[in-house]
Design an enzyme around this catalytic site. Sequence first.
Site, mmCIF file in Angstrom:
data_model
loop_
_atom_site.group_PDB
_atom_site.id
_atom_site.type_symbol
_atom_site.label_atom_id
_atom_site.label_comp_id
_atom_site.label_asym_id
_atom_site.label_seq_id
_atom_site.Cartn_x
_atom_site.Cartn_y
_atom_site.Cartn_z
ATOM 1 N N TYR A 183 17.931 15.857 -29.115
ATOM 2 C CA TYR A 183 17.240 14.792 -29.863
ATOM 3 C C TYR A 183 18.256 14.206 -30.838
ATOM 4 O O TYR A 183 19.086 14.938 -31.389
ATOM 5 C CB TYR A 183 16.048 15.441 -30.589
ATOM 6 N N THR A 185 18.704 13.432 -33.859
ATOM 7 C CA THR A 185 19.023 13.954 -35.195
ATOM 8 C C THR A 185 19.587 15.374 -35.182
ATOM 9 O O THR A 185 19.993 15.882 -36.227
ATOM 10 C CB THR A 185 17.768 13.976 -36.090
ATOM 11 N N LYS A 186 19.608 16.028 -34.034
ATOM 12 C CA LYS A 186 20.143 17.400 -34.003
ATOM 13 C C LYS A 186 21.652 17.374 -34.244
ATOM 14 O O LYS A 186 22.277 16.324 -34.166
ATOM 15 C CB LYS A 186 19.849 18.048 -32.637
ATOM 16 N N ASN A 187 22.241 18.539 -34.445
ATOM 17 C CA ASN A 187 23.684 18.577 -34.743
ATOM 18 C C ASN A 187 24.499 17.935 -33.630
ATOM 19 O O ASN A 187 25.482 17.240 -33.891
ATOM 20 C CB ASN A 187 24.152 20.013 -34.991
ATOM 21 N N LEU A 188 24.107 18.178 -32.381
ATOM 22 C CA LEU A 188 24.646 17.410 -31.254
ATOM 23 C C LEU A 188 23.485 16.601 -30.708
ATOM 24 O O LEU A 188 22.568 17.161 -30.102
ATOM 25 C CB LEU A 188 25.221 18.337 -30.171
#
EC number: 2.6.1.98
Length: 369
Positions: A183, A185-188
């Site tokens: 998604y 906004t996740k870190n990746l």
Amino acid sequence: MYVPFLSFTWQNALIRTAVQEKSHLFFNSENYILGPEVTAFEQAYAAFNNTSHCVGVGNGLEALIISLEVLGVKPHDEVIVPANTYIATWLAVSQVGAVPVPVEPEEFTSNLDPNQIVAALTVKTKAILPVHLYGLPCNMTAIQAIADQHGLFIVEDNAQAHGARWQGQITGSFGHVNATSFYPTKNLGALGDGGAITTNQAAYARQARMRRNYGSETKNYNDIIGRNSRLDELQAAYLNVKLPFLNTWNAERRKIAAYYLTHLQQVPQITLPPTLPEAEPVFHLFVIHTPQRQKLQQFLKKQRIETAVHYPVPPHLQKAYAFLNYQTGAFPITEKLAQTCLSLPVWPGMSEEMLQYVCEKIKQFFNEE
Ligand SMILES: *Cc1c(COP(=O)(O)O)cnc(C)c1O
């Protein structure tokens, strides 16, 4: 000074040219589903995650669902889940017809409390589903010991913890089958939805590959009742551009977290995220706790500092789970955390001036209280 909760501007500037080139190449490739970009990303992410296999899927929720299906979790089986988590963890268990059995967190880590798992086990328990909430690894040593002792599967929900480590081992490599989300906004993050399954077992990877593609291994031959949950070729192309930056971006997040930890430690009214000797967190979120959460959030908003709450309503108190008949008070630690948590801005490229401003305003709020 305006401080957004999250901004992609700095990250996007680093990848803009590569993303535009990839988009162009992708368009001309005329290969839009399960092509070379997905294959390349699966290999690269498996290597990053120190697992033998990675299977790209449509999103994090479906990565969890397929992981449970692959392990043979069936209707009426029970799965240990954190009471304190994002609801997707529970939804995956419900989607395979199994029963989510919530276990309270440790108050100081917000993560699943290993000491409370055994009391929740029954003859129906099939698996434990730990979530590395906010990017802080769970105590995987203790959780693995319990799973081994009771013959249970582990499925890690690694959606918030790409690149985190517990006792030197990367999260998403502990469980039998593990799920993650890309998604945005996740870190990746992809530039849309995406997810992946990681495992060291070839048989599980093969099952997951079939399940994401109509239960088929050979075109037009369907061995099981599968889904359509493929990682988009276009999203894989973008993830291939972004993955090489992940370690640097995680280091940025750690630097920002270190700033907050140093500059907010003298504020007695707030509880900061813990520093554990075994854990290398990746600070997907930087979550503080204070009984004055609402007033602090309003005050910061007036100072043009955006914050968020992860999460205001725990799964057991959601309408969707009313049928499980949990009342308010059923999970007091989870409920307390939900009432007191506040996520401060943390994103790669956030300036020191912004950090200074946020810390200064938090101190001002408590001085004026
Ligand atoms: C984001 C997230 C998910 C779901 O991922 P999606 O790709 O949005 O479906 C699951 N679990 C946790 C802990 C998450 O943070």
